[in-house]
Write a protein that holds these residues in place. Structure first.
Motif, short mmCIF file in Angstrom:
data_model
loop_
_atom_site.label_atom_id
_atom_site.label_comp_id
_atom_site.label_asym_id
_atom_site.label_seq_id
_atom_site.Cartn_x
_atom_site.Cartn_y
_atom_site.Cartn_z
N LEU A 98 9.93 -4.93 -3.55
CA LEU A 98 10.62 -6.09 -3.21
C LEU A 98 9.36 -7.19 -2.86
N VAL A 99 8.01 -6.78 -3.43
CA VAL A 99 6.95 -7.59 -3.04
C VAL A 99 7.02 -9.00 -3.12
N ALA A 100 7.92 -9.78 -4.18
CA ALA A 100 7.60 -10.92 -4.12
C ALA A 100 8.55 -11.46 -2.75
N GLU A 101 9.46 -10.98 -2.24
CA GLU A 101 10.19 -11.23 -1.14
C GLU A 101 9.24 -10.77 0.35
N THR A 102 8.70 -9.62 0.14
CA THR A 102 8.44 -9.31 1.40
C THR A 102 6.66 -9.49 1.64
N GLY A 103 6.09 -9.72 0.27
CA GLY A 103 4.46 -9.86 0.71
C GLY A 103 3.98 -8.51 1.34
N VAL A 104 4.80 -7.46 1.40
CA VAL A 104 4.19 -6.03 1.83
C VAL A 104 3.38 -6.32 3.18
N PRO A 105 4.38 -6.59 4.28
CA PRO A 105 3.57 -6.98 5.47
C PRO A 105 2.66 -6.02 6.07
N ASP A 106 1.75 -6.40 6.96
CA ASP A 106 0.81 -5.37 7.79
C ASP A 106 1.75 -4.31 8.44
N ASP A 107 2.79 -4.71 9.14
CA ASP A 107 3.76 -3.46 9.79
C ASP A 107 4.08 -2.71 9.00
N ALA A 108 4.69 -2.98 7.68
CA ALA A 108 4.86 -1.94 6.73
C ALA A 108 3.72 -0.83 6.36
N TYR A 109 2.75 -1.54 6.06
CA TYR A 109 1.62 -0.84 5.77
C TYR A 109 1.06 0.13 6.89
N ASN A 110 1.11 -0.50 8.09
CA ASN A 110 0.46 0.51 9.20
C ASN A 110 1.84 1.52 9.47
N ALA A 111 3.16 1.43 9.29
CA ALA A 111 3.97 2.29 9.44
C ALA A 111 3.71 3.43 8.36
N ALA A 112 3.42 3.05 7.14
CA ALA A 112 3.04 4.02 6.12
C ALA A 112 1.77 4.88 6.36
N ARG A 113 1.07 4.06 6.93
CA ARG A 113 -0.29 4.74 6.97
C ARG A 113 -0.25 5.72 8.18
N GLU A 114 0.75 5.61 9.12
CA GLU A 114 1.03 6.65 10.09
C GLU A 114 1.37 8.06 9.64
N VAL A 115 2.07 7.90 8.59
CA VAL A 115 2.64 9.10 7.91
C VAL A 115 1.88 9.61 6.95
N PHE A 116 1.23 8.81 5.93
CA PHE A 116 0.63 9.03 4.82
C PHE A 116 -1.12 8.59 4.93
N ASP A 117 -1.86 9.85 4.33
CA ASP A 117 -3.10 9.49 4.29
C ASP A 117 -3.35 8.54 3.18
N GLU A 118 -4.80 8.21 3.00
CA GLU A 118 -5.07 6.98 2.02
C GLU A 118 -4.47 7.46 0.56
N LYS A 119 -4.97 8.56 0.30
CA LYS A 119 -4.83 9.14 -1.02
C LYS A 119 -3.32 8.97 -1.27
N GLN A 120 -2.51 9.70 -0.42
CA GLN A 120 -0.99 9.94 -0.51
C GLN A 120 -0.55 8.35 -0.63
N LEU A 121 -1.05 7.45 -0.01
CA LEU A 121 -0.32 6.22 -0.15
C LEU A 121 -0.43 5.55 -1.35
N VAL A 122 -1.86 5.74 -1.82
CA VAL A 122 -2.23 5.35 -3.28
C VAL A 122 -1.34 5.91 -4.11
N ASP A 123 -1.15 7.24 -4.26
CA ASP A 123 -0.40 7.94 -5.21
C ASP A 123 0.96 7.55 -5.18
#
Length: 151
Positions: A98-123
């Motif tokens: 839903l990128v057009a609606e969400t803009g993928v906010p920092d809080d969503a990124y930070n939450a994902a990074r708490e669980v996934f390492d960089e490569k996992q998040l890119v994949d």
């Protein structure tokens, strides 16, 4: 629903390129069940009947219980049915799809990074992007779900 055209036949090199990305995702090290759950959630958001049918079947083959499948769309209320990793992946799938609606906010990124390492998040993001592409192809050209073909 009538299939408009077979894009695999018309543009085999394009279909092969998408298949190459799919192959990359499947060998990326992300758990297959997690990827399929994400594919299912993205397909729910995009309302892609063909992909919903396909990924539901894949998850059933993997042994995922129907009770869990029934709650993928409402995973936030699914309690212990969804692991922390699955919750993070599904949340990331939603905000990226839903990128057009969400803009993928920092809080969503930070939450994902708490669980996934960089490569996992890119994949994971490649997987989400791929499913969004497949959904758009299937919807645009009216791929018929297997369930419909079996009736």
């Amino acid at each position: 629903m009538t299939n408009r055209l077979d894009y695999n036949q018309i543009a085999p090199n394009g279909a092969k390129a998408l298949g190459g990305v799919y192959g990359y995702v499947m060998q990326s090290g992300l758990p297959g069940e997690l990827v399929d759950l994400v594919y299912l959630r993205v397909s729910q958001i995009n309302n892609c009947a063909f992909c919903l049918d396909m990924h539901t079947r894949e998850l059933i083959k993997r042994g995922v219980k129907v009770e869990k499948l029934a709650l993928v769309q409402a995973w936030k209320e699914g309690g212990p049915l969804f692991s922390q990793t699955e919750r993070a992946a599904l949340a990331w799938a939603e905000t990226v799809t839903l990128v057009a609606e969400t803009g993928v906010p920092d809080d969503a990124y930070n939450a994902a990074r708490e669980v996934f390492d960089e490569k996992q998040l890119v994949d994971l993001t490649i997987a989400i992007s791929l499913m969004n592409s497949y959904n758009r192809m299937a919807i645009s050209f009216r791929n018929t779900p297997q369930a419909v073909l079996e009736t």
